[in-house]
Design a protein around this motif. Structure first.
Motif, PDB file in Angstrom:
ATOM      1  N   UNK A  31       0.839  -1.202   0.000  1.00 57.47           N
ATOM      2  CA  UNK A  31       0.000   0.000   0.000  1.00 57.47           C
ATOM      3  C   UNK A  31       0.869   1.245   0.000  1.00 57.47           C
ATOM      4  N   UNK A  32       1.919   1.247   0.827  1.00 55.86           N
ATOM      5  CA  UNK A  32       2.775   2.416   0.925  1.00 55.86           C
ATOM      6  C   UNK A  32       3.537   2.679  -0.378  1.00 55.86           C
ATOM      7  N   UNK A  33       4.057   1.629  -0.991  1.00 56.84           N
ATOM      8  CA  UNK A  33       4.798   1.811  -2.238  1.00 56.84           C
ATOM      9  C   UNK A  33       3.875   2.294  -3.358  1.00 56.84           C
ATOM     10  N   UNK A  34       2.672   1.754  -3.397  1.00 59.03           N
ATOM     11  CA  UNK A  34       1.708   2.210  -4.409  1.00 59.03           C
ATOM     12  C   UNK A  34       1.386   3.690  -4.222  1.00 59.03           C
ATOM     13  N   UNK A  35       1.167   4.096  -2.971  1.00 56.03           N
ATOM     14  CA  UNK A  35       0.911   5.521  -2.705  1.00 56.03           C
ATOM     15  C   UNK A  35       2.112   6.372  -3.077  1.00 56.03           C
ATOM     16  N   UNK A  36       3.316   5.889  -2.789  1.00 60.69           N
ATOM     17  CA  UNK A  36       4.518   6.656  -3.130  1.00 60.69           C
ATOM     18  C   UNK A  36       4.644   6.862  -4.632  1.00 60.69           C
ATOM     19  N   UNK A  37       4.176   5.876  -5.417  1.00 60.06           N
ATOM     20  CA  UNK A  37       4.260   5.993  -6.871  1.00 60.06           C
ATOM     21  C   UNK A  37       3.187   6.903  -7.446  1.00 60.06           C
ATOM     22  N   UNK A  38       2.032   7.000  -6.782  1.00 62.58           N
ATOM     23  CA  UNK A  38       0.900   7.737  -7.346  1.00 62.58           C
ATOM     24  C   UNK A  38       0.712   9.132  -6.764  1.00 62.58           C
ATOM     25  N   UNK A  39       1.210   9.389  -5.561  1.00 65.47           N
ATOM     26  CA  UNK A  39       0.947  10.651  -4.868  1.00 65.47           C
ATOM     27  C   UNK A  39       2.219  11.484  -4.833  1.00 65.47           C
ATOM     28  N   UNK A  40       2.102  12.743  -5.226  1.00 65.17           N
ATOM     29  CA  UNK A  40       3.248  13.646  -5.228  1.00 65.17           C
ATOM     30  C   UNK A  40       3.294  14.528  -3.984  1.00 65.17           C
ATOM     31  N   UNK A  41       2.165  14.708  -3.311  1.00 66.57           N
ATOM     32  CA  UNK A  41       2.097  15.600  -2.155  1.00 66.57           C
ATOM     33  C   UNK A  41       2.666  14.918  -0.913  1.00 66.57           C
ATOM     34  N   UNK A  42       3.704  15.503  -0.320  1.00 64.54           N
ATOM     35  CA  UNK A  42       4.286  14.945   0.901  1.00 64.54           C
ATOM     36  C   UNK A  42       3.300  15.025   2.057  1.00 64.54           C
ATOM     37  N   UNK A  43       2.504  16.092   2.106  1.00 63.85           N
ATOM     38  CA  UNK A  43       1.528  16.233   3.183  1.00 63.85           C
ATOM     39  C   UNK A  43       0.479  15.124   3.119  1.00 63.85           C
TER      40      UNK A  43
END
Length: 565
Positions: A31-43
């Motif tokens: 889940x975390x890696x998928x979010x890291x690939x799709x989301x650009x906002x650090x917040x």
């Protein structure tokens, strides 16, 4: 990291538990890696990491998986949220994580090929050693003597409770396992008798030497010794067999030991713990065919478990009135998010460290959370000093870094269950080392980020504890008092009427023990919360006293039925 879990479990239970740990760990990383690939906002990544940290905390607390709890899940997932990632690489990296979990499973199960009964033998040996220390504790006057006695009794109760929990998880499907478990149960009953023993002087020293000798034999793999039991200890062993066969090994067995431990810690002189007569489960079997086997009417006696099945227990704990899990999950989500955002605002390059620090702070109540914040901060500061001292070794190359991480994992595993801040001294340089595997950061910058994130995470965590209070904690005490009263009435009925079946009397006993354990847990949780209405301390004290008295009468009644039967 998966290899840090389930070390005290017998191998069959360890195999099942580690499968769930590996699947949970890999799913969180995916889940975390998928979010890291799709989301650009650090917040937004901080928010997602915080929500996942809340899920980890609630799930680990509800299942009582044991140390290191939710922290490792959150650490790996939070760091993965901030690992640069392409969506096409997620399956491959998730597969690597799964392979790492499979390797951990194999390594944790490998000793079963050499010592298939190792975990339960070690747990029993620890209980014997703790009982020997209790017998050797000098009986002195004054506050110092009382503290020493209380500490020895608390340690013995904890070790005995942990050993019972381990033995209850042992499967008796094979003859070898059943014989080994029966022999270990006899040793454990003998160790547990030290809590109620009045032996002093040479008698206590002789018993301590005998227990230590048995413990050394268990650790060395020697054959199980022949253990002589008193009639009361034999009745307890019969009751243990009934309790196990009844399916109460999970939560009922846990609460029996926990309530006994609380009685020891409070220095209670209740007959339930120290007085004469049958103890755990006594009187729940009329005949025995060998050690640890209870027979009634030609078959194993059974009674209904006092707690829901394990698969529904998590939902049970979430739904119960005043459950601490819901406000605890809210605290973790809010605290981790605020800590991560504060780290971003401060310009720190590793905001997930603040998320992990905040997640580690949150305990069952505000008082415990404050203590954990102090321990975490102190341990991390010393860990930074250790990392600075290790910099020359780290500079030797990747192989040296791998070996250092290996040593630090062993140190963290050995120290964390015993002393959190001392374990953090090993965890901090290990976390910095893992950060160095992915990229080369200046040591000063890395240490500065860790220091700022530690202070921010701990401070925000304590602040959120003060703002997000568990206002329903006192209501949970009221519900627990009502359960104790109902269970006490059932016990009184079973005590006063000879026509009540023995199985129903055993069930009444289990329910009363479980209700007393829930009451003590609810009281301890509420006592550590601030901004509460006045707690019913007098009602709780009266309920506990009357509950223990009811248990005493019920134990004598069951023992008398065995004797007359």
């Amino acid at each position: 990291m998966c290899a840090l879990y389930a070390h005290g479990f017998p191998y069959a239970a360890r195999a099942r538990t580690l499968v769930w740990v590996v699947l949970g760990m890999v799913a969180s990383v995916a889940v975390a890696l998928t979010a890291a690939a799709l989301v650009d906002s650090a917040a937004l990544l901080v928010l997602l990491a915080s929500l996942l940290a809340a899920v980890h905390k609630v799930a680990c607390d509800a299942t009582r998986i044991g140390p290191p709890g939710n922290l490792i899940f959150t650490f790996l997932a939070a760091s993965s949220f901030f690992s640069p990632q392409h969506l096409a690489d997620v399956p491959f990296h998730t597969g690597l994580a799964l392979l790492g979990g499979a390797l951990a499973w194999l390594i944790c199960m490998a000793p079963a090929l050499v010592r298939p009964r190792g975990p339960e033998r070690i747990a029993t040996a620890r209980a014997l050693e703790a009982a020997a220390r209790l017998l050797r504790t000098p009986v002195g006057d004054g506050a110092a003597g009382a503290r020493a006695d209380r500490a020895a009794r608390s340690g013995t109760a904890a070790a005995v409770n942990a050993a019972w929990h381990t033995l209850f998880l042992v499967s008796g499907r094979s003859t070898a396992a059943a014989v080994s478990r029966a022999g270990l149960e006899r040793l454990l009953v003998r160790a547990e008798s030290a809590l109620s023993s009045g032996a002093t002087g040479a008698e206590a020293s002789g018993e301590a030497e005998l227990l230590l000798g048995w413990a050394r034999g268990l650790r060395a793999g020697a054959p199980l010794p022949s253990v002589q039991l008193t009639p009361a200890q034999a009745e307890e062993l019969a009751g243990v067999a009934v309790e196990r066969e009844a399916g109460a090994a999970g939560e009922a067995g846990h609460n029996v030991g926990r309530e006994a431990g609380h009685a020891v810690e409070r220095g209670a002189a209740h007959t339930f713990e120290r007085g004469p007569g049958p103890a755990r489960g006594a009187g729940c079997a009329t005949a025995r065919s060998g050690p640890g086997v209870a027979v009634e009417g030609g078959r194993l006696a059974r009674n209904r478990p006092a707690f829901p099945a394990r698969r529904s227990y998590v939902l049970h704990r979430l739904r119960e009135p005043g459950s601490p899990l819901r406000p605890l999950g809210l605290r973790v989500a809010a605290g981790c998010a605020l800590a991560g955002w504060a780290s971003l605002a401060a310009g720190v390059g590793h905001p997930y460290w603040a998320v992990v620090t905040a997640a580690s702070v949150f305990q069952a109540n505000t008082s415990l959370s404050w203590q954990r914040a102090v321990q975490r901060t102190l341990g991390n500061l010393l860990g930074l000093l250790v990392f600075a001292l290790l910099l020359p070794v780290i500079g030797l190359g990747p192989l040296a870094m791998v070996l250092l991480a290996f040593v630090l994992v062993i140190g963290a595993e050995a120290l964390m269950p015993r002393n959190y801040w001392l374990g953090s001294v090993c965890v901090t340089p290990m976390a910095l080392l893992l950060s160095e595997f992915g990229a080369d950061h200046p040591a000063g910058e890395l240490m500065g980020d860790r220091l700022i994130d530690t202070v921010l995470g701990a401070a925000v965590g304590v602040l959120v504890c003060l703002l997000v209070t568990n206002r329903r904690a006192a209501g949970r005490i009221d519900a627990a008092l009502a359960r104790v009263a109902h269970a006490r009435d059932e016990a009184a009925l079973a005590t006063g009427s000879p026509d009540v079946p023995r199985q129903r009397a055993c069930l009444s006993r289990d329910r009363l023990i479980a209700a007393l354990g829930e009451l003590r847990e609810a009281m301890e949780t509420a006592s550590g919360e601030w901004w509460q209405r006045a707690l019913p301390e007098e009602r709780v004290a009266v309920a506990e006293r009357e509950g223990h008295q009811a248990l005493t009468r019920l134990a004598h009644t069951l023992g008398a039925r065995v004797t007359t039967g």
